[in-house]
Design a protein around this motif. Structure first.
Motif, short mmCIF file in Angstrom:
data_model
loop_
_atom_site.label_atom_id
_atom_site.label_comp_id
_atom_site.label_asym_id
_atom_site.label_seq_id
_atom_site.Cartn_x
_atom_site.Cartn_y
_atom_site.Cartn_z
N LYS A 35 0.54 -1.07 0.03
CA LYS A 35 0.18 -0.09 0.00
C LYS A 35 0.99 1.26 -0.20
O LYS A 35 0.84 2.05 -0.45
CB LYS A 35 -1.00 -0.17 1.14
CG LYS A 35 -2.10 -1.13 1.04
CD LYS A 35 -2.91 -1.04 2.67
CE LYS A 35 -4.35 -1.93 2.37
NZ LYS A 35 -4.41 -1.19 3.73
N SER A 36 1.82 1.46 0.74
CA SER A 36 2.96 2.87 0.71
C SER A 36 3.60 2.76 -0.69
O SER A 36 3.53 3.48 -0.78
CB SER A 36 4.09 2.27 2.23
OG SER A 36 4.81 2.95 2.33
N LYS A 39 0.81 3.73 -2.84
CA LYS A 39 0.62 5.18 -2.54
C LYS A 39 1.84 6.17 -2.89
O LYS A 39 1.62 7.57 -3.71
CB LYS A 39 -0.09 5.14 -1.11
CG LYS A 39 -0.64 6.99 -0.98
CD LYS A 39 -0.53 6.93 0.57
CE LYS A 39 -1.65 8.13 0.74
NZ LYS A 39 -1.81 8.18 1.89
N ASN A 40 3.09 6.18 -2.49
CA ASN A 40 4.30 7.17 -2.16
C ASN A 40 4.65 6.60 -3.69
O ASN A 40 6.18 7.94 -3.90
CB ASN A 40 4.61 6.87 -1.30
CG ASN A 40 3.82 7.57 0.19
OD1 ASN A 40 3.01 8.15 0.31
ND2 ASN A 40 3.53 6.41 1.20
#
Length: 340
Positions: A35-36, A39-40
């Protein structure tokens, strides 16, 4: 009723296989880390570029199919042909190999072209695509043979397992026994469903190549045949630049990943789910990409491609009747009184 039940069982079986492979790949992954990264650490500009290239590849396929249809019928409207192609892609997401029948059915309905003749053009298409993929595989094997040997040298456990498999007495004896039995019972095998299916496929491929002779604009046919696969390749390679861990990889690494993943897509599972991911991850591993990064790459590359097909496919299903509403409504007969 029996056929419907068999189709449902077939659908569920292949979906279960794909879902199981997908689960095996992602079950031990750190979801929060994924997820990180999503997202980034993903440059979605390159995902957008990839989807644009993919859309152009579908347009090129549409044009090529139109060239193949012209000699057997009138020239179909581009919009109907394109929407039929996208409906076919969408149907393949639900029922493997159903897309070919679906797009022929759609175009036959709205362009009044013989379904059987359309199916013949699709067989020819598949024959060309199969040969194209095999040519790319040969290029990858010859260009990356040394790299693969180095990979096996750096991973002795994989090399040991492969050698053990290849030199296994059980495997060798099994293959010898299989060939002997096939020779002894060759006449019986000719009456089996498997033999008939293989024979039918080979005959269809032969007829498909023969039908290509009737194409008027052979130059454009060859151009689009090359363009389709080049665009498919660039669609995947563009995703390399969306991640720091793959942005340094070269064109050949992209080609290797593309060819491996394409064979995953050929697997009889809905949308290549699981199989595509596995092949892409293993191809990236040849170039030192850790599995944790490979699974994220495969998830994004396959997910974006699949998402585009689903969205455009659904839109195609919805707008086809509206685009062709005049054709579907028969004009009312004009009476003598109205003329007077």
């Amino acid at each position: 009723m029996k056929k419907i039940v068999l189709k449902i069982i077939n659908f569920l079986a292949f979906f279960a296989i794909g879902a199981f492979i997908f689960w095996l790949i992602y079950k031990d992954q750190d979801i929060e880390h994924m997820k990180s990264v999503l997202k980034n650490d993903v440059n979605y500009f390159w995902i957008f570029i990839s989807l644009c290239i993919g859309l152009i590849s579908h347009i090129s396929r549409t044009i090529r199919w139109g060239l193949m249809i012209e000699p057997i019928s009138h020239k179909p409207r581009f919009i109907n042909t394109f929407l039929a192609v996208m409906v076919g892609y969408l149907m393949n997401m639900a029922f493997p190999r159903m897309g070919e029948l679906s797009r022929c059915g759609v175009l036959s309905r709205y362009e009044k072209v013989s379904f059987t003749k359309l199916l013949g053009t699709v067989v020819a298409e598949r024959a060309v695509d199969m040969v194209s993929l095999l040519v790319l595989l040969v290029i990858v094997i010859f260009s990356q043979f040394g790299h693969m040997l180095r990979f096996l040298g750096e991973n002795p456990e994989i090399k040991t397992k492969l050698l053990a498999l290849i030199t296994s007495p059980i495997l060798i004896l099994g293959l010898v026994a299989l060939f002997i039995l096939a020779y002894i019972f060759r006449k019986t095998l000719q009456h089996t469903l498997f033999y008939k299916k293989v024979f039918t496929i080979l005959m269809n491929l032969k007829e498909g190549f023969i039908s290509i002779r009737s194409i008027d604009k052979k130059g454009w046919f060859i151009f689009h045949s090359v363009a389709i696969w080049l665009l498919y390749y660039l669609m995947l390679y563009s995703v390399f630049f969306a991640f720091d861990f793959t942005s340094h990889l070269g064109l050949i690494a992209g080609l290797t990943t593309f060819v491996f993943a394409s064979f995953g897509m050929v697997a009889p599972v809905q949308g290549g789910i699981g199989a595509w991911h596995f092949m892409a991850i293993e191809a990236l591993a040849l170039y030192g990409i850790a599995k944790a990064n490979g699974v994220i790459f495969a998830f994004v590359a396959h997910g974006s491609m699949t998402g585009m097909i689903i969205v455009i496919g659904i839109i195609s299903v919805l707008i086809l009747p509206f685009i062709n509403r005049r054709k579907l409504v028969s004009p009312e007969p004009v009476t003598t009184e109205e003329i007077n």
